[in-house]
Design a protein around this motif. Sequence first.
Motif, mmCIF file in Angstrom:
data_model
loop_
_atom_site.group_PDB
_atom_site.id
_atom_site.type_symbol
_atom_site.label_atom_id
_atom_site.label_comp_id
_atom_site.label_asym_id
_atom_site.label_seq_id
_atom_site.Cartn_x
_atom_site.Cartn_y
_atom_site.Cartn_z
ATOM 1 N N HIS A 82 2.406 4.830 -3.976
ATOM 2 C CA HIS A 82 2.571 5.083 -2.541
ATOM 3 C C HIS A 82 3.396 3.952 -1.934
ATOM 4 O O HIS A 82 3.550 2.870 -2.508
ATOM 5 C CB HIS A 82 1.210 5.189 -1.841
ATOM 6 C CG HIS A 82 0.550 3.853 -1.630
ATOM 7 N ND1 HIS A 82 0.388 3.291 -0.383
ATOM 8 C CD2 HIS A 82 0.029 2.975 -2.507
ATOM 9 C CE1 HIS A 82 -0.209 2.121 -0.519
ATOM 10 N NE2 HIS A 82 -0.449 1.911 -1.781
ATOM 11 N N GLU A 93 3.501 6.853 5.643
ATOM 12 C CA GLU A 93 2.957 6.654 4.305
ATOM 13 C C GLU A 93 3.359 7.845 3.444
ATOM 14 O O GLU A 93 3.139 9.003 3.805
ATOM 15 C CB GLU A 93 1.442 6.511 4.323
ATOM 16 C CG GLU A 93 0.893 6.162 2.943
ATOM 17 C CD GLU A 93 -0.441 5.445 3.019
ATOM 18 O OE1 GLU A 93 -0.981 5.132 1.955
ATOM 19 O OE2 GLU A 93 -0.917 5.193 4.137
ATOM 20 N N VAL A 95 3.260 9.403 -0.571
ATOM 21 C CA VAL A 95 2.715 9.346 -1.928
ATOM 22 C C VAL A 95 3.771 9.883 -2.892
ATOM 23 O O VAL A 95 4.361 10.937 -2.648
ATOM 24 C CB VAL A 95 1.407 10.148 -2.053
ATOM 25 C CG1 VAL A 95 0.975 10.256 -3.513
ATOM 26 C CG2 VAL A 95 0.307 9.491 -1.228
#
Length: 690
Positions: A82, A93, A95
């Motif tokens: 991440h 954010e 991933v």
Amino acid sequence: MTEPWLFTEAPAALAASSVTLMEGTTFCIGDRAGDLGGVDPGGLFVRDTRMLRVWDLTVEGRRPAPLTVHHETPYAAVHVGHLRLPAESGAHEIVVTRHRVVGDGLREEISLVNCTPRHRRVAMELAVASDLADIFEVKDGRAGESSLPARVIQPNHLRIEGVPDRGYGLVVVPDGAARATPSGISWTVDLGPHGSWSTILEVVVSAGGVVLEPHHPRDVPVREALPYRRRAEWWATAPRLDTPDARVRGLLQTSVEDLGILRIFDSDDPDHPVVAAGAPWFMALFGRDALISSLMMLPLSPELALDTCHVLAAHQGRQRDAVSEEEPGRILHELRLGPAGTLALGGGSAYFGSVDATPLFVVAVGQVARWSGPAAVTPDLLQAVDRALDWITESSDRDGFLSYVRKTPNGLRNQGWKDSWDGVNFADGRLAEPPIALAEVQGYVYAAFRARADLADALEGGRHAGEWRRRADDLKERFGQRFWLPDRGWYAAALDRDQQPVDALTSALGHLLWSGIVDLRLADQVVSHLLSPELFSGWGIRTLASSMGRYDPLSYHNGSVWPHDTALCVSGLARYGYTVEAARVANALLDAARVFDHRLPELFGGFDRATTGIPVPYPAACSPQAWAAAAPVEIMRSLLGLEPGQDGLECEPFLPDQMLPLRLDGLRWRGATYTIEVDPAGRHRMGPGS
């Protein structure tokens, strides 16, 4: 020219955090994020060549931080990472998931997931570089850091090639949305709120002028690809063990998995798989290793020994060639496919510098007849046995002992299993000079003569069986006269070029028991030395006694403990009726395996158990390694007293109490499966498998 088979230093060790995938002759070493460039030594290796040196991913110029790695299978892994990207409305954010599978190439699916409710456009780049370095150069630390030039070919593929006439190279095949430059592949990705995106890349490789067909094509699900089907078939015949001893349960399960991982399939002969010697640097066919491993695996997979014998017979020496040390009837030492190995061999791929693979081949064919039935030994295989025996006769010295001296300066100085440059030495530490006749090799030859006699009984109506037994008995008598050291109470490790006994105390004593060449009248003395504090470390049998001049507990062959070596010692002790001693040594190795998380390494330190309290790892030991993985099977066979008899499979167990009660289902003999049950009192019952 360098000596590609002779390592004066240990191969480069892998970092504890590295992630390794394996499938056949393909392996990939990377870090937890999935990148290859940050691991030294690392990369994607196919057929002894590093195809990728760099395969590193960044998003917006940043490297994702690794979260976890999930090994789906030995050849597939999912890397999850991440990163937090700054934005006006707050940090984004993301991933990043990389699902990688290998097998004669590489396939990788990269996925991005936006964890926030805000739209984001990101730039993703995959740096790609290759040096097409030979595996010898990489593991010896000679490859350097330079890369070959890459060029973009239509529509957006990236090609890297080596020397044209050697035919090694690769093509990176991305999806249509990708852009290619000489430095790698890039994408611009739109991620909607909580949105996701994915892409698939393939690495198609060429080796020796042949474009290899990837084992995981992009249009075939992983669970439908050939490696998955092969692994499922392997596990379908795996044994089932029930015992209160967690050491044995975990070790046997790991051994079966590792030996399945190490199998290699020749595309020209896929029906005869063999086991590679060990990961990562020895993912190739080694005659000695494959034979010993398959011999140990006979109770669980007798067809592995048969396949190994067929493949080695197909590559058996036909002519005399000093460069490769090929000789008529000789069994190869190793088969190498990379540029450095073939250059050293004058363009060939097989190197024959092994003195013991040839007698072990005869022993293995004899055991195939015992475990799979005489009909398994075809006329062609029997002819290969006789060619091997002719080589043994022609290569023996004037006293009838099989010896070796290398024919080329590029070959191995020592050609027994302790093939390091200093692996054969006197008690005072002096090195033995070739020609050298190793003690254990004479034992293998003795066993080979006995095996040929049994084959004559089973296949030829007993013709010449008596002659072969007389040859074996004669060798046993002469061996006792020349190798026994009455003032020491043990057999010499070898005879040197001056026919002088090499008086070191070594683990070869166990091999001599295993082969049956030890005189019964001398067995007590041999066993006493084998179990002495000088040889028995408390974890296993040292290769060289601690009282010897070259003893070093962290050397490769001069004081370390090799699990397969110790397993053969256990079998030898059991063969001569020393069951208490055999169980003691077996228990010690099982204790060591528990500390190694139920996976025995190629070797470990020979430190005394009372001194260190735990077995000390050897730097750069192969793991998994074929005969270390097979050693627990050999130990269980010995503890169960399993032997093929005239009327069926015989069993005389002497299992340690902590293993009882025990039930082992899935033993194989002559096409049938068997179950063995041993109750807490040590009584046993054997019947058809469930």
